[in-house]
Design a protein around this motif. Sequence first.
Motif, PDB file in Angstrom:
ATOM      1  N   LEU A  26      24.777 -51.890 -18.053  1.00  0.00           N
ATOM      2  CA  LEU A  26      26.276 -51.989 -17.138  1.00  0.00           C
ATOM      3  C   LEU A  26      26.098 -53.452 -16.286  1.00  0.00           C
ATOM      4  O   LEU A  26      26.797 -54.029 -15.624  1.00  0.00           O
ATOM      5  CB  LEU A  26      26.356 -50.780 -16.284  1.00  0.00           C
ATOM      6  N   ILE A  27      24.622 -53.763 -15.878  1.00  0.00           N
ATOM      7  CA  ILE A  27      24.412 -54.985 -14.916  1.00  0.00           C
ATOM      8  C   ILE A  27      25.291 -56.154 -15.618  1.00  0.00           C
ATOM      9  O   ILE A  27      25.862 -56.932 -14.997  1.00  0.00           O
ATOM     10  CB  ILE A  27      22.919 -55.217 -14.496  1.00  0.00           C
ATOM     11  N   ILE A  79      31.392 -47.870 -19.103  1.00  0.00           N
ATOM     12  CA  ILE A  79      30.448 -46.803 -18.707  1.00  0.00           C
ATOM     13  C   ILE A  79      30.183 -45.644 -19.670  1.00  0.00           C
ATOM     14  O   ILE A  79      29.342 -45.117 -19.986  1.00  0.00           O
ATOM     15  CB  ILE A  79      30.931 -46.060 -17.496  1.00  0.00           C
ATOM     16  N   MET A  80      31.442 -45.288 -20.179  1.00  0.00           N
ATOM     17  CA  MET A  80      31.366 -44.288 -21.532  1.00  0.00           C
ATOM     18  C   MET A  80      30.639 -44.650 -22.477  1.00  0.00           C
ATOM     19  O   MET A  80      29.993 -44.168 -23.335  1.00  0.00           O
ATOM     20  CB  MET A  80      32.834 -43.803 -21.616  1.00  0.00           C
ATOM     21  N   LEU A  86      20.978 -47.493 -18.511  1.00  0.00           N
ATOM     22  CA  LEU A  86      22.372 -47.736 -18.273  1.00  0.00           C
ATOM     23  C   LEU A  86      22.364 -48.907 -17.417  1.00  0.00           C
ATOM     24  O   LEU A  86      23.319 -49.877 -17.335  1.00  0.00           O
ATOM     25  CB  LEU A  86      22.824 -46.461 -17.368  1.00  0.00           C
ATOM     26  N   ARG A  87      21.399 -49.108 -16.439  1.00  0.00           N
ATOM     27  CA  ARG A  87      21.379 -50.196 -15.648  1.00  0.00           C
ATOM     28  C   ARG A  87      21.114 -51.709 -16.553  1.00  0.00           C
ATOM     29  O   ARG A  87      21.946 -52.553 -16.105  1.00  0.00           O
ATOM     30  CB  ARG A  87      20.109 -50.413 -14.741  1.00  0.00           C
ATOM     31  N   ARG A 145      23.021 -33.351 -14.462  1.00  0.00           N
ATOM     32  CA  ARG A 145      22.578 -33.930 -13.205  1.00  0.00           C
ATOM     33  C   ARG A 145      23.694 -34.471 -12.400  1.00  0.00           C
ATOM     34  O   ARG A 145      23.671 -34.341 -11.120  1.00  0.00           O
ATOM     35  CB  ARG A 145      21.353 -34.655 -13.246  1.00  0.00           C
ATOM     36  N   LEU A 146      24.477 -35.301 -12.934  1.00  0.00           N
ATOM     37  CA  LEU A 146      25.224 -36.086 -12.036  1.00  0.00           C
ATOM     38  C   LEU A 146      26.723 -35.579 -12.123  1.00  0.00           C
ATOM     39  O   LEU A 146      27.480 -35.922 -11.106  1.00  0.00           O
ATOM     40  CB  LEU A 146      25.272 -37.560 -12.778  1.00  0.00           C
ATOM     41  N   PHE A 147      27.113 -35.042 -13.271  1.00  0.00           N
ATOM     42  CA  PHE A 147      28.388 -34.577 -13.300  1.00  0.00           C
ATOM     43  C   PHE A 147      28.547 -33.235 -12.853  1.00  0.00           C
ATOM     44  O   PHE A 147      29.674 -32.560 -12.544  1.00  0.00           O
ATOM     45  CB  PHE A 147      29.047 -34.681 -14.752  1.00  0.00           C
ATOM     46  N   CYS A 199      28.758 -55.949 -15.384  1.00  0.00           N
ATOM     47  CA  CYS A 199      29.120 -56.180 -14.205  1.00  0.00           C
ATOM     48  C   CYS A 199      29.198 -57.750 -13.654  1.00  0.00           C
ATOM     49  O   CYS A 199      30.141 -58.403 -13.060  1.00  0.00           O
ATOM     50  CB  CYS A 199      28.407 -55.439 -12.972  1.00  0.00           C
ATOM     51  N   MET A 216      18.885 -43.854 -16.732  1.00  0.00           N
ATOM     52  CA  MET A 216      19.207 -44.785 -15.761  1.00  0.00           C
ATOM     53  C   MET A 216      18.737 -46.125 -15.874  1.00  0.00           C
ATOM     54  O   MET A 216      19.491 -47.030 -15.608  1.00  0.00           O
ATOM     55  CB  MET A 216      18.584 -44.300 -14.365  1.00  0.00           C
ATOM     56  N   LEU A 269      27.175 -44.740 -21.783  1.00  0.00           N
ATOM     57  CA  LEU A 269      26.594 -43.365 -21.931  1.00  0.00           C
ATOM     58  C   LEU A 269      26.360 -42.879 -23.247  1.00  0.00           C
ATOM     59  O   LEU A 269      25.198 -42.271 -23.605  1.00  0.00           O
ATOM     60  CB  LEU A 269      27.493 -42.336 -21.166  1.00  0.00           C
TER      61      LEU A 269
END
Lengths: 170, 221
Positions: A160-161, A106-107, A156-157, A124-126, A164, A153, A110
Amino acid sequence: MRPPSLDFAEFYREVKDDCLLAVVVSTGERDTAQDLVAEAFARAWASWPSVSRHPAPAAWVVRTALNAGVSRWRRRRREVAVPDLALIADRPAGGEAAGGCVDPGIMAALLRLPERQRQVVALRLFLDLDTERTARVLGIAPGTVQAHLGRAMASLRGELIPACQEENQA
Amino acid sequence: MNDDELITALRKQRGTVVMTTPVQQIISRGRTVRNRRRAPAAAGCLAAAAVVAFTVGVALPGSHPAARGPAASHPAGPTSVRLAAWTVTRQAGGNIKVSFRELADPAALQRTLRADGVPVSVTFTGRQNPACQPYSLPAGQSFWPYGPKPGPVSALGLGFRFTKPNLKNAYTTPPDELPALVISPSALPSGAGLEIFTLGNQGLQVMLVHVSPQCTGSSGS
């Protein structure tokens, strides 16, 4: 709005880690971020009567840290290297400066985002700032904040997908 | 992974990066910051008290005792205190620091720097001194202290874009520090001096020039 009597030590304890994470994500430099955030909190303490009345003191700290980072970069711009993702994302968990366990995937994802998108995600998120406040902190329009967040977003999707899926298959 | 899952995954990073600096250390540094902010006001009061007997230039906040300012060119009246436009301080190791509040009194700054052994031309007219000829460095040498070999000049707290006469701008940071130049005369290449000038609206510029009586007030050695 926080009460004017907000205690600095309490404020520091409550938000220091989120501020650090926001600056780490925004700058991509972990050790530098710790210095910048410490300096920003020191300036917050020096101006605590006014900072404590700020509608979002944590955002003030992050903005101050980012400004200090820009200043530092301008002073040393000829010797600034591109952030090394491996040094940030793959640092062993529980390191002295880290103190926690960062998800390296994730990092890294980002840190691959453009800087402005990283800043928007961080605020926004942290820090849980709303769009309006994020826009004010970054000096951009609310619509731009939403656009940056949407693009971030989506990126990142996309990053990260697959990660995953690989994990699930393994 | 939908948006909610993504946001959850991202927010899980909260708490994974821990700020380890103790709050006492933060407060200690905060006291330093606060004291430094108060220093100019205190120095201003001192200068106001002494204004009958002295001009202001030497009573600058944070000035080293060796600091000099264009005091003679800025006699302060009894009701208005004007801090010196700049301060020249000789540092340990022979470096010379010029801290700017205002781009004024170039002739006095030029005299002061030359007296400290810096072959220099100073103009704040928006144009370069036509008598100065650029000096090209040999390969491998640096003008600024960033290259393979440290250069003779460094800038502190400024991006060299402050405009005359107001130095306040986004590039001057942190706010409680004055923009400054640090000159290392011993690092100047043989036959080279400095030209400090303003160029249009681009603020302060510094470049290496050939020393000459017309430009830097001295001839090459």
